[in-house]
Scaffold this motif. Structure first.
Motif, PDB file in Angstrom:
ATOM      1  N   GLY A 158       0.780  -1.232   0.000  1.00  0.00           N
ATOM      2  CA  GLY A 158       0.000   0.000   0.000  1.00  0.00           C
ATOM      3  C   GLY A 158       0.810   1.280   0.000  1.00  0.00           C
ATOM      4  N   PHE A 159       2.103   1.182  -0.279  1.00  0.00           N
ATOM      5  CA  PHE A 159       2.968   2.357  -0.302  1.00  0.00           C
ATOM      6  C   PHE A 159       3.386   2.687  -1.731  1.00  0.00           C
ATOM      7  N   ALA A 160       3.598   3.961  -2.005  1.00  0.00           N
ATOM      8  CA  ALA A 160       4.006   4.403  -3.335  1.00  0.00           C
ATOM      9  C   ALA A 160       5.505   4.230  -3.564  1.00  0.00           C
ATOM     10  N   GLY A 161       6.273   4.081  -2.489  1.00  0.00           N
ATOM     11  CA  GLY A 161       7.709   3.925  -2.614  1.00  0.00           C
ATOM     12  C   GLY A 161       8.389   4.181  -1.283  1.00  0.00           C
ATOM     13  N   ALA A 162       9.723   4.158  -1.316  1.00  0.00           N
ATOM     14  CA  ALA A 162      10.508   4.378  -0.103  1.00  0.00           C
ATOM     15  C   ALA A 162      11.755   5.184  -0.435  1.00  0.00           C
ATOM     16  N   ILE A 163      12.155   5.986   0.511  1.00  0.00           N
ATOM     17  CA  ILE A 163      13.358   6.806   0.408  1.00  0.00           C
ATOM     18  C   ILE A 163      14.302   6.365   1.513  1.00  0.00           C
ATOM     19  N   ALA A 164      15.548   6.154   1.137  1.00  0.00           N
ATOM     20  CA  ALA A 164      16.533   5.647   2.092  1.00  0.00           C
ATOM     21  C   ALA A 164      17.067   6.756   2.999  1.00  0.00           C
ATOM     22  N   LYS A 165      17.256   6.393   4.262  1.00  0.00           N
ATOM     23  CA  LYS A 165      17.990   7.224   5.211  1.00  0.00           C
ATOM     24  C   LYS A 165      19.398   6.654   5.273  1.00  0.00           C
ATOM     25  N   PRO A 166      20.415   7.447   5.343  1.00  0.00           N
ATOM     26  CA  PRO A 166      20.358   8.894   5.294  1.00  0.00           C
ATOM     27  C   PRO A 166      19.992   9.380   3.889  1.00  0.00           C
ATOM     28  N   PHE A 167      19.348  10.516   3.816  1.00  0.00           N
ATOM     29  CA  PHE A 167      18.905  11.077   2.551  1.00  0.00           C
ATOM     30  C   PHE A 167      19.770  12.286   2.205  1.00  0.00           C
ATOM     31  N   ASN A 168      19.773  12.642   0.933  1.00  0.00           N
ATOM     32  CA  ASN A 168      20.498  13.822   0.483  1.00  0.00           C
ATOM     33  C   ASN A 168      19.515  14.989   0.491  1.00  0.00           C
ATOM     34  N   PRO A 169      19.702  15.977   1.360  1.00  0.00           N
ATOM     35  CA  PRO A 169      18.743  17.080   1.462  1.00  0.00           C
ATOM     36  C   PRO A 169      18.500  17.816   0.149  1.00  0.00           C
ATOM     37  N   SER A 170      19.534  17.966  -0.658  1.00  0.00           N
ATOM     38  CA  SER A 170      19.376  18.748  -1.883  1.00  0.00           C
ATOM     39  C   SER A 170      18.644  17.991  -2.990  1.00  0.00           C
ATOM     40  N   THR A 171      18.565  16.666  -2.897  1.00  0.00           N
ATOM     41  CA  THR A 171      17.880  15.902  -3.945  1.00  0.00           C
ATOM     42  C   THR A 171      16.597  15.225  -3.454  1.00  0.00           C
ATOM     43  N   LEU A 172      16.239  15.427  -2.206  1.00  0.00           N
ATOM     44  CA  LEU A 172      15.075  14.761  -1.626  1.00  0.00           C
ATOM     45  C   LEU A 172      13.788  15.080  -2.385  1.00  0.00           C
ATOM     46  N   SER A 173      13.542  16.339  -2.677  1.00  0.00           N
ATOM     47  CA  SER A 173      12.304  16.707  -3.370  1.00  0.00           C
ATOM     48  C   SER A 173      12.257  16.109  -4.776  1.00  0.00           C
ATOM     49  N   THR A 174      13.390  16.061  -5.452  1.00  0.00           N
ATOM     50  CA  THR A 174      13.450  15.447  -6.783  1.00  0.00           C
ATOM     51  C   THR A 174      13.190  13.951  -6.686  1.00  0.00           C
ATOM     52  N   GLN A 175      13.734  13.323  -5.675  1.00  0.00           N
ATOM     53  CA  GLN A 175      13.529  11.889  -5.462  1.00  0.00           C
ATOM     54  C   GLN A 175      12.049  11.585  -5.224  1.00  0.00           C
ATOM     55  N   ILE A 176      11.383  12.397  -4.415  1.00  0.00           N
ATOM     56  CA  ILE A 176       9.960  12.216  -4.152  1.00  0.00           C
ATOM     57  C   ILE A 176       9.162  12.400  -5.443  1.00  0.00           C
ATOM     58  N   SER A 177       9.455  13.447  -6.182  1.00  0.00           N
ATOM     59  CA  SER A 177       8.753  13.711  -7.442  1.00  0.00           C
ATOM     60  C   SER A 177       8.917  12.545  -8.411  1.00  0.00           C
ATOM     61  N   HIS A 178      10.125  12.007  -8.477  1.00  0.00           N
ATOM     62  CA  HIS A 178      10.381  10.867  -9.361  1.00  0.00           C
ATOM     63  C   HIS A 178       9.547   9.653  -8.954  1.00  0.00           C
ATOM     64  N   LEU A 179       9.519   9.342  -7.664  1.00  0.00           N
ATOM     65  CA  LEU A 179       8.735   8.201  -7.184  1.00  0.00           C
ATOM     66  C   LEU A 179       7.246   8.354  -7.484  1.00  0.00           C
ATOM     67  N   LEU A 180       6.758   9.585  -7.464  1.00  0.00           N
ATOM     68  CA  LEU A 180       5.338   9.839  -7.677  1.00  0.00           C
ATOM     69  C   LEU A 180       4.990  10.128  -9.138  1.00  0.00           C
ATOM     70  N   GLY A 181       6.010  10.242  -9.978  1.00  0.00           N
ATOM     71  CA  GLY A 181       5.765  10.538 -11.385  1.00  0.00           C
ATOM     72  C   GLY A 181       5.325  11.973 -11.631  1.00  0.00           C
ATOM     73  N   TRP A 182       5.745  12.890 -10.734  1.00  0.00           N
ATOM     74  CA  TRP A 182       5.400  14.302 -10.876  1.00  0.00           C
ATOM     75  C   TRP A 182       6.486  15.016 -11.662  1.00  0.00           C
ATOM     76  N   SER A 183       6.078  15.949 -12.478  1.00  0.00           N
ATOM     77  CA  SER A 183       7.065  16.801 -13.134  1.00  0.00           C
ATOM     78  C   SER A 183       7.173  18.077 -12.313  1.00  0.00           C
ATOM     79  N   GLU A 184       8.264  18.780 -12.473  1.00  0.00           N
ATOM     80  CA  GLU A 184       8.466  20.002 -11.691  1.00  0.00           C
ATOM     81  C   GLU A 184       7.465  21.089 -12.056  1.00  0.00           C
ATOM     82  N   LYS A 185       6.808  20.973 -13.198  1.00  0.00           N
ATOM     83  CA  LYS A 185       5.816  21.955 -13.615  1.00  0.00           C
ATOM     84  C   LYS A 185       4.549  21.841 -12.752  1.00  0.00           C
ATOM     85  N   GLU A 186       4.383  20.716 -12.063  1.00  0.00           N
ATOM     86  CA  GLU A 186       3.172  20.488 -11.282  1.00  0.00           C
ATOM     87  C   GLU A 186       3.193  21.212  -9.944  1.00  0.00           C
ATOM     88  N   PHE A 187       4.338  21.706  -9.508  1.00  0.00           N
ATOM     89  CA  PHE A 187       4.366  22.355  -8.186  1.00  0.00           C
ATOM     90  C   PHE A 187       5.211  23.566  -8.195  1.00  0.00           C
TER      91      PHE A 187
END
Length: 129
Positions: free
Chosen positions: A100-129
């Motif tokens: 029931g989960f859309a994906g997982a992000i590993a800890k430790p995470f890279n702060p500068s790429t975290l939002s991109t990683q989330i967008s990739h897992l969800l199939g969002w483009s940067e134009k959406e937000f």
């Protein structure tokens, strides 16, 4: 278009603040922070976020029950849940989807790429937000 919102459930205040800053500054998201799964369930019902980011190391006695409540509520409203965990590599994406989960992000995470990683897992483009 209004910016995307993310419900962040993280019991450690310092990590929660780091995640909030990363997601709002680098991702441009509105971050709703919760320090418990029960509060997260309540906030999910009240705010209807676009995604839920859940730290799996929450140390509550009834954590599994609340996680199931959160998953049920998020599925009813089509809100994806992403796990953030040191055990992210233990599961395949298929296994996560079956749970029931859309994906997982590993800890430790890279702060500068975290939002991109989330967008990739969800199939969002940067134009959406």
């Amino acid at each position: 278009m209004s910016r995307k919102s993310i419900l962040l459930i993280e019991h450690e205040a310092s990590i929660g603040e780091v995640l909030r800053t990363c997601l709002s500054e680098f991702g441009g998201w509105r971050v709703i922070l919760s320090n418990s799964i029960q509060e997260g369930v309540d906030l999910c019902m009240a705010t209807r976020p676009d995604v839920i980011l859940l730290d799996t190391s929450i140390s509550e006695i009834d954590a599994l029950i609340f996680i199931e409540q959160l998953k049920q509520h998020s599925m009813d409203r089509a809100i994806p849940i992403l796990l953030i965990t040191a055990r992210a590599s233990w599961f395949t994406l298929k296994q996560l989807h079956q749970m029931g989960f859309a994906g997982a992000i590993a800890k430790p995470f890279n702060p500068s790429t975290l939002s991109t990683q989330i967008s990739h897992l969800l199939g969002w483009s940067e134009k959406e937000f």
